[in-house]
Design a protein around this motif. Structure first.
Motif, PDB file in Angstrom:
ATOM      1  N   ILE A 136       0.827  -1.219   0.000  1.00 26.19           N
ATOM      2  CA  ILE A 136       0.000   0.000   0.000  1.00 26.19           C
ATOM      3  C   ILE A 136       0.858   1.265   0.000  1.00 26.19           C
ATOM      4  O   ILE A 136       0.606   2.179  -0.802  1.00 26.19           O
ATOM      5  N   PRO A 137       1.892   1.373   0.868  1.00 25.60           N
ATOM      6  CA  PRO A 137       2.747   2.572   0.791  1.00 25.60           C
ATOM      7  C   PRO A 137       3.436   2.732  -0.567  1.00 25.60           C
ATOM      8  O   PRO A 137       3.545   3.846  -1.082  1.00 25.60           O
ATOM      9  N   GLU A 138       3.887   1.623  -1.157  1.00 24.73           N
ATOM     10  CA  GLU A 138       4.563   1.704  -2.446  1.00 24.73           C
ATOM     11  C   GLU A 138       3.601   2.111  -3.575  1.00 24.73           C
ATOM     12  O   GLU A 138       4.013   2.760  -4.540  1.00 24.73           O
ATOM     13  N   ALA A 139       2.351   1.722  -3.427  1.00 25.25           N
ATOM     14  CA  ALA A 139       1.357   2.016  -4.471  1.00 25.25           C
ATOM     15  C   ALA A 139       0.554   3.274  -4.168  1.00 25.25           C
ATOM     16  O   ALA A 139      -0.450   3.544  -4.834  1.00 25.25           O
ATOM     17  N   ALA A 140       0.998   4.071  -3.197  1.00 28.27           N
ATOM     18  CA  ALA A 140       0.217   5.221  -2.741  1.00 28.27           C
ATOM     19  C   ALA A 140      -0.129   6.193  -3.869  1.00 28.27           C
ATOM     20  O   ALA A 140      -1.258   6.668  -3.969  1.00 28.27           O
ATOM     21  N   SER A 141       0.833   6.488  -4.735  1.00 30.59           N
ATOM     22  CA  SER A 141       0.576   7.443  -5.825  1.00 30.59           C
ATOM     23  C   SER A 141      -0.510   6.927  -6.760  1.00 30.59           C
ATOM     24  O   SER A 141      -1.416   7.679  -7.155  1.00 30.59           O
ATOM     25  N   SER A 142      -0.435   5.655  -7.112  1.00 30.02           N
ATOM     26  CA  SER A 142      -1.448   5.057  -7.987  1.00 30.02           C
ATOM     27  C   SER A 142      -2.809   5.009  -7.300  1.00 30.02           C
ATOM     28  O   SER A 142      -3.847   5.217  -7.937  1.00 30.02           O
ATOM     29  N   LEU A 143      -2.805   4.760  -5.986  1.00 30.09           N
ATOM     30  CA  LEU A 143      -4.056   4.721  -5.233  1.00 30.09           C
ATOM     31  C   LEU A 143      -4.709   6.097  -5.194  1.00 30.09           C
ATOM     32  O   LEU A 143      -5.928   6.227  -5.359  1.00 30.09           O
ATOM     33  N   ILE A 144      -3.907   7.140  -4.975  1.00 31.11           N
ATOM     34  CA  ILE A 144      -4.437   8.505  -4.964  1.00 31.11           C
ATOM     35  C   ILE A 144      -5.023   8.850  -6.322  1.00 31.11           C
ATOM     36  O   ILE A 144      -6.103   9.446  -6.430  1.00 31.11           O
TER      37      ILE A 144
END
Length: 218
Positions: A136-144
């Motif tokens: 989740i932290p690594e994918a934060a930009s994509s999640l936002i």
């Protein structure tokens, strides 16, 4: 009078979009995580479970929103006590958007470098630790980015929901701009919707840029 109508309708739209996004994320996030975990070579590989989840999500995604909203009227009545108004519209808005959120979560988490996951596994991290502290932290930009798109989609859905009594700017544009031929009110409603979309996209881009700077990617 026009200002008061626009103001109250704008607040109704923001109310619907905010809570629909909140509940859609709460519903879709777990399903997105399960899709990633149960896929082939996933942290908890379970092909049959993965196929069932995919089937359910694909069926829900295939429903046109207006039809889904009508189908979910009884559930809206059970939860909110009514089928008319902004609060009642939150139920179908959230349920209708949750499958898209699940797919967005799946796509974002699937982009995480497999080397990081393997390194975490080699250090004895549990599956849930890998999900919440690595993926989740690594994918934060994509999640936002995905949540930003979800919010913008919900703004459009909330406008369509106005056609069947949900309130908000869509309802105002239809009742006054279309049915009573008050084109000025329709134009005002469209302009406000465009401004909300632009502001949402700007906030999303700002958060993504800030996240990338924090990670040293820029």
């Amino acid at each position: 009078m026009v200002f008061n109508m626009l103001w109250s309708s704008t607040l109704e739209t923001l109310y619907m979009v905010f809570f629909s996004t909140l509940f859609a994320v709460l519903l879709g996030f777990p399903f997105g995580i399960l899709l990633v975990m149960t896929e082939e070579n996933g942290l908890w590989s379970h092909p049959k479970c993965h196929q069932i989840l995919e089937a359910v999500i694909n069926v829900l995604r295939s429903f046109p929103f207006i039809i889904l909203m009508i189908v979910l009227f009884p559930l809206s009545r059970v939860i909110t006590g009514t089928t008319i108004g902004s609060t009642a519209a939150i139920v179908p808005l959230a349920i209708g958007t949750a499958p898209f959120v699940a797919r967005m979560i799946e796509g974002a988490l699937s982009e995480v470098d497999s080397g990081l996951i393997e390194a975490s596994e080699s250090m004895g991290a549990s599956n849930w630790t890998i999900i919440y502290q690595v993926m989740i932290p690594e994918a934060a930009s994509s999640l936002i980015h995905g949540i930003t798109i979800t919010i913008i989609s919900l703004i459009g859905y909330s406008s369509m929901a106005g056609a069947i009594g949900a309130g908000g700017l869509g309802d105002l544009a239809i009742r006054y701009g279309y049915q009573r031929f008050q084109i000025d009110i329709m134009c005002y409603a469209i302009i406000i919707l465009l401004l909300i979309v632009q502001l949402t996209q700007w906030i999303g881009n700002f958060l993504i840029l800030r996240r990338k700077k924090k990670l040293g990617q820029l």
